[in-house]
Design a protein around this motif. Structure first.
Motif, PDB file in Angstrom:
ATOM      1  N   VAL A  34      12.894  11.691   8.847  1.00  0.00           N
ATOM      2  CA  VAL A  34      12.702  12.826   8.243  1.00  0.00           C
ATOM      3  C   VAL A  34      12.115  12.571   6.779  1.00  0.00           C
ATOM      4  N   ILE A  35      11.105  13.185   6.342  1.00  0.00           N
ATOM      5  CA  ILE A  35      10.456  12.852   5.047  1.00  0.00           C
ATOM      6  C   ILE A  35      11.439  13.411   3.719  1.00  0.00           C
ATOM      7  N   LEU A  36      10.872  14.229   3.682  1.00  0.00           N
ATOM      8  CA  LEU A  36      11.994  15.111   2.794  1.00  0.00           C
ATOM      9  C   LEU A  36      13.410  15.592   3.092  1.00  0.00           C
ATOM     10  N   ASN A  37      14.335  15.694   2.167  1.00  0.00           N
ATOM     11  CA  ASN A  37      15.796  16.642   2.361  1.00  0.00           C
ATOM     12  C   ASN A  37      15.981  17.548   2.752  1.00  0.00           C
ATOM     13  N   ARG A  38      16.674  17.751   4.536  1.00  0.00           N
ATOM     14  CA  ARG A  38      16.255  18.577   4.719  1.00  0.00           C
ATOM     15  C   ARG A  38      16.971  20.204   4.334  1.00  0.00           C
ATOM     16  N   GLY A  39      15.829  21.336   4.589  1.00  0.00           N
ATOM     17  CA  GLY A  39      16.549  22.458   4.117  1.00  0.00           C
ATOM     18  C   GLY A  39      16.362  22.979   2.148  1.00  0.00           C
TER      19      GLY A  39
ATOM     20  N   HIS B 202       9.121  17.292   8.625  1.00  0.00           N
ATOM     21  CA  HIS B 202       9.866  17.327   7.350  1.00  0.00           C
ATOM     22  C   HIS B 202      10.581  18.183   6.578  1.00  0.00           C
ATOM     23  N   GLY B 203      11.953  18.437   7.231  1.00  0.00           N
ATOM     24  CA  GLY B 203      12.853  18.693   6.414  1.00  0.00           C
ATOM     25  C   GLY B 203      12.628  20.134   5.654  1.00  0.00           C
ATOM     26  N   LEU B 204      11.754  21.229   6.422  1.00  0.00           N
ATOM     27  CA  LEU B 204      11.985  22.039   5.993  1.00  0.00           C
ATOM     28  C   LEU B 204      12.739  22.920   6.222  1.00  0.00           C
ATOM     29  N   CYS B 205      12.575  24.706   4.735  1.00  0.00           N
ATOM     30  CA  CYS B 205      13.218  25.903   4.633  1.00  0.00           C
ATOM     31  C   CYS B 205      12.765  26.977   5.539  1.00  0.00           C
ATOM     32  N   GLY B 206      11.797  26.485   5.587  1.00  0.00           N
ATOM     33  CA  GLY B 206      10.204  27.518   5.053  1.00  0.00           C
ATOM     34  C   GLY B 206       9.543  27.476   5.776  1.00  0.00           C
TER      35      GLY B 206
ATOM     36  N   VAL C 167       6.526  34.576  16.136  1.00  0.00           N
ATOM     37  CA  VAL C 167       7.398  33.564  15.665  1.00  0.00           C
ATOM     38  C   VAL C 167       8.404  33.636  14.868  1.00  0.00           C
ATOM     39  N   GLU C 168       9.968  33.081  15.386  1.00  0.00           N
ATOM     40  CA  GLU C 168      10.916  33.064  14.571  1.00  0.00           C
ATOM     41  C   GLU C 168      11.661  32.357  13.473  1.00  0.00           C
ATOM     42  N   VAL C 169      10.607  31.319  13.630  1.00  0.00           N
ATOM     43  CA  VAL C 169      10.767  30.081  12.602  1.00  0.00           C
ATOM     44  C   VAL C 169      10.593  31.269  10.459  1.00  0.00           C
ATOM     45  N   PRO C 170      11.808  30.887   9.512  1.00  0.00           N
ATOM     46  CA  PRO C 170      11.327  31.122   8.373  1.00  0.00           C
ATOM     47  C   PRO C 170       9.981  31.009   7.493  1.00  0.00           C
TER      48      PRO C 170
ATOM     49  N   ASP D 299      15.759  34.195   1.263  1.00  0.00           N
ATOM     50  CA  ASP D 299      17.100  34.662   1.823  1.00  0.00           C
ATOM     51  C   ASP D 299      16.803  34.876   3.493  1.00  0.00           C
ATOM     52  N   LEU D 300      15.932  34.902   3.670  1.00  0.00           N
ATOM     53  CA  LEU D 300      15.898  34.551   5.540  1.00  0.00           C
ATOM     54  C   LEU D 300      15.806  33.599   6.058  1.00  0.00           C
ATOM     55  N   ALA D 301      15.402  32.307   5.511  1.00  0.00           N
ATOM     56  CA  ALA D 301      15.985  31.038   5.333  1.00  0.00           C
ATOM     57  C   ALA D 301      17.764  30.980   5.894  1.00  0.00           C
ATOM     58  N   ALA D 302      17.966  31.661   4.520  1.00  0.00           N
ATOM     59  CA  ALA D 302      19.808  31.798   4.711  1.00  0.00           C
ATOM     60  C   ALA D 302      20.472  32.622   5.291  1.00  0.00           C
ATOM     61  N   GLY D 303      19.317  33.611   6.507  1.00  0.00           N
ATOM     62  CA  GLY D 303      20.200  34.470   7.216  1.00  0.00           C
ATOM     63  C   GLY D 303      21.060  35.945   6.199  1.00  0.00           C
ATOM     64  N   TRP D 304      19.725  36.032   5.301  1.00  0.00           N
ATOM     65  CA  TRP D 304      20.501  37.062   4.226  1.00  0.00           C
ATOM     66  C   TRP D 304      20.220  38.419   4.763  1.00  0.00           C
ATOM     67  N   SER D 305      18.481  38.336   5.260  1.00  0.00           N
ATOM     68  CA  SER D 305      17.472  38.912   5.634  1.00  0.00           C
ATOM     69  C   SER D 305      17.042  39.093   6.661  1.00  0.00           C
ATOM     70  N   GLU D 306      17.013  40.555   7.159  1.00  0.00           N
ATOM     71  CA  GLU D 306      16.654  40.236   8.604  1.00  0.00           C
ATOM     72  C   GLU D 306      14.874  40.917   8.494  1.00  0.00           C
ATOM     73  N   ARG D 307      13.696  40.078   9.634  1.00  0.00           N
ATOM     74  CA  ARG D 307      12.954  40.800   9.493  1.00  0.00           C
ATOM     75  C   ARG D 307      12.517  41.819   9.975  1.00  0.00           C
ATOM     76  N   PRO D 308      11.456  41.911   9.641  1.00  0.00           N
ATOM     77  CA  PRO D 308      10.212  41.792   7.943  1.00  0.00           C
ATOM     78  C   PRO D 308      10.741  42.215   7.055  1.00  0.00           C
TER      79      PRO D 308
END
Length: 331
Positions: free
Chosen positions: A52-57, A116-120, A139-142, A304-313
């Protein structure tokens, strides 16, 4: 497989060079789609996990596509400022990623998130077509598409009402009794310009009118000069609208070379109200877009999407503001 797999072993098994595997891991160009998918398939099969290159998330991938002209525009500078300021305020960091539109799949985007330790992802959508954007619906990723023309309802998107902006601009020019209105700009491969033009055409049609010449003039000095010469010889068109700020500045540059004056000899307006406008006299009537706010809102919705606080779209559409100056006169 009991043997620990490193990047050299992965390259050997995939039948490619270590440099090619490295380009795939880092999302760089120079790898065919077939080879990219082949390497990713071997990674899944061998359960290979790159360091992992950068801090995850804590990192947001800022996705751009090859041959994007956006880097040359004031729009990108303002958008990037909004993105970076909100990213830092939220304790995150941005990583620029150059992907192909064919990479907008669950497998590839998920792979880059892990490696790459991405959150979205924030995806610059100025050249994204509706067909390409539809891939993202699966696609399900944020992710959030930032800018670009209005996209389907099932796409996470932040932008502004391009068609409405076109209608408002045409409505204002018509209110000053102009009836012969031309446009300069490209629409092929430019969904934003196409949406501006659609709005202009819709408003003209409501008033029983058509765009002068039936189509926009190419944003080229010779074509602009020809249009201006026609206007001076026949009195038509009386107004030219640039489908982008750059198109508007090109028109002004050519009419200045010809010794013409705004708005005495012809009226000019454009979409976009960025830094370069300050060098034009008289100042252009423009459609101002809250570009920095678009960037900030995109970051907030993504997190907000990455934290699960919002529903898509998740979606947000800003309204542009018509800025009245001295470049359009009444007839």
């Amino acid at each position: 497989m009991s043997e620990k797999v490193n990047i050299r072993k992965l390259a050997e098994l995939a039948g490619v060079s270590v440099a090619t595997v490295s380009r795939v891991l880092n999302g760089k160009a120079g790898v065919s789609e077939k080879t990219r998918r082949q390497v990713i398939e071997y990674m899944h099969e061998l359960n290979y996990r790159p360091p992992v290159i950068l801090n995850r998330g804590e990192t947001i991938g800022l996705v751009v596509f090859p041959n994007m002209e956006i880097f040359l525009t004031d729009f990108f500078a303002d958008l990037l400022q909004g993105l970076t300021e909100e990213t830092f305020r939220r304790g995150q960091q941005l990583m620029l990623m150059r992907l192909n539109t064919g990479d907008l799949t669950e497998d590839i985007m998920g792979h880059y998130m892990r490696s790459h330790g991405l959150c979205g992802y924030i995806i610059l959508g100025t050249t994204l077509t509706t067909q390409e954007a539809e891939q993202l619906a699966k696609v399900e990723v944020p992710y959030v598409v930032t800018g670009g023309a209005y996209l389907p309802e099932n796409i996470n998107w932040v932008g502004y009402d391009h068609i409405g902006a076109g209608r408002d601009m045409a409505r204002y020019v018509l209110s000053l009794r102009h009836r012969h209105i031309a446009a300069v700009g490209r629409t092929e491969g430019r969904p934003v310009g196409a949406a501006h033009l659609q709005g202009i055409n819709e408003e003209l049609a409501k008033n029983g009118l058509e765009l002068w010449g039936g189509a926009p003039v190419a944003p080229h000095p010779k074509e602009c000069r020809r249009l201006l010469e026609e206007s001076q010889a026949t009195g038509k068109p009386t107004t030219i609208i640039g489908l982008s700020q750059e198109d508007g500045l090109l028109i002004v540059s050519e009419l200045t070379k010809m010794g013409l004056r705004l708005p005495t000899d012809i009226s000019v307006a454009a979409f976009g109200d960025y830094h370069s406008i300050q060098w034009v006299e008289p100042k252009l009537t423009t459609m101002r877009v809250p570009t920095g706010e678009i960037g900030s809102k995109s970051i907030n919705l993504l997190l907000d999407l990455a934290a699960g606080w919002s529903e898509r779209p998740v979606r947000h559409q800003f309204s542009p503001q018509l800025v009245l100056r001295d470049s359009v006169g009444a007839i």
